[in-house]
Design an enzyme around this catalytic site. Sequence first.
Site, PDB file in Angstrom:
ATOM      1  N   ASP A  26      64.201  -2.845  76.711  1.00 42.70           N
ATOM      2  CA  ASP A  26      65.293  -2.811  77.691  1.00 42.70           C
ATOM      3  C   ASP A  26      65.502  -4.180  78.340  1.00 42.70           C
ATOM      4  OD1 ASP A  26      67.358  -1.683  79.160  1.00 42.70           O
ATOM      5  OD2 ASP A  26      66.044  -1.132  80.827  1.00 42.70           O
ATOM      6  N   SER A  29      71.993  -0.291  83.031  1.00 41.02           N
ATOM      7  CA  SER A  29      72.024   0.458  81.787  1.00 41.02           C
ATOM      8  C   SER A  29      72.233   1.934  82.106  1.00 41.02           C
ATOM      9  CB  SER A  29      70.738   0.234  80.995  1.00 41.02           C
ATOM     10  OG  SER A  29      69.634   0.117  81.856  1.00 41.02           O
ATOM     11  N   GLN A  75      72.021   1.128  73.361  1.00 46.95           N
ATOM     12  CA  GLN A  75      72.127   1.285  74.814  1.00 46.95           C
ATOM     13  C   GLN A  75      73.569   1.066  75.226  1.00 46.95           C
ATOM     14  OE1 GLN A  75      70.683  -1.700  78.058  1.00 46.95           O
ATOM     15  NE2 GLN A  75      69.200  -0.043  77.998  1.00 46.95           N
TER      16      GLN A  75
END
Length: 349
Positions: A259, A282, A333
């Site tokens: 991430d 996100s 994502q």
Amino acid sequence: MSASKMAMSNLEKILELTPLSPTSFVTRCLPAAPVGSKGTFGGTLVSQSLLASLYTVPSNFFPTSLHSYFIKGGDPRAKITYHVQNLRNGRNFIHKQVSAYQHDKLIFTSMILFAVKRSMEHDSLQHWETIAGLEGKQPDPHRYEEASSLFQKEVLSPQKLSRYAALSDRFQDAASMSKYVDAFQYGVMEYLFPKDMFYSARHTDELDYFVKVRPHVTTVEHAADESSLSKHHPYRIPKSITPENDARYNYVAFAYLSDSYLLLTIPYFHNLPLYCHSFSVSLDHTIYFHQLPHVNSWIHLKISNPRSHWDKHLVQGKYFDTQSGRIMASVSQEGYVVYGSERDIRAKF
Ligand SMILES: CCCCCCCCCC(=O)SCCNC(=O)CCNC(=O)[C@H](O)C(C)(C)COP(=O)(O)OP(=O)(O)OC[C@H]1O[C@@H](n2cnc3c(N)ncnc32)[C@H](O)[C@@H]1OP(=O)(O)O
């Protein structure tokens, strides 16, 4: 090195969980925000949910995919409680759902699918996406540079910093600038970025860079125990899962790194400087694990941005093992990232 700098790469400590029951866990450390952000780092939530679920499955089951949503920004001042719900136990697959709470509110949820470790006896079709020529080669030093020195040259040099400061208040505060450098230099992840990473004039559909994890994570797998459903019981589950004692911690560390510098790279695809957003979070995070990711070796990451609209930006990453050249994981994502108009950004920069 100071104790606080050493702590920055102590992934085991950052992610450590204390059991409240066989299926509930609370964090030991407070869930920090990444430099330049207010809310808890998404990678902490994804990887802690995976770690919590690993405490509830037999050690011969490996994560195969994870689908998650960030529901509410995490509060870096409050501990997180994770509840693992068992959805189904099969002979081949186990389904888990993990819910993360702060202040009695749901902030994050993930669904994780585990697959039993198979012998090679029955394997009807084998295929790997591979990067030919990658095997065992070091990243080309003419194209890639260690992130902290590149950041200091390309962002912090006085002439360049004034352009970034015109874009965002974040770049007007010298103290926060040293935090970016420390994160690159002492954080969990080590990066080799392309030399045009922070601002690229090149038109491209793909960004590639290299990443690995600094703290040691074992790759020694335990001898597969042939646990069956009848033996599927908390007593068969390891009491502690650490980077030293369980190779499955590579999945946890991978979830953490996956991430970082993913959504942030969106401006690269639009020839805009990194960090030019006014708001960035996100929304979700999906990982398909294709093999045990060896996180202490350089991982070659290829990122693309198939779609950006309505302030929603989709990024997809393919992660390759540099020893074998084979794909190790795929990540998707979508983020909610707000930018000013391109014209304004270019005028200011
Ligand atoms: C410079 C370096 C920067 C580094 C960035 C590293 C990024 C790393 C990637 C991450 O780790 S992000 C962390 C994981 N993701 C999250 O925590 C997102 C969690 N989900 C949410 O926060 C909300 O679901 C979401 C903002 C996506 C949607 O909210 P809504 O707009 O539907 O609801 P709401 O209107 O109630 O707004 C929620 C909060 O977002 C704020 N917000 C929404 N749009 C905004 C906007 N455009 N600008 C500023 N703030 C905004 C809004 O003010 C409010 O703040 P407060 O909770 O403090 O009141």
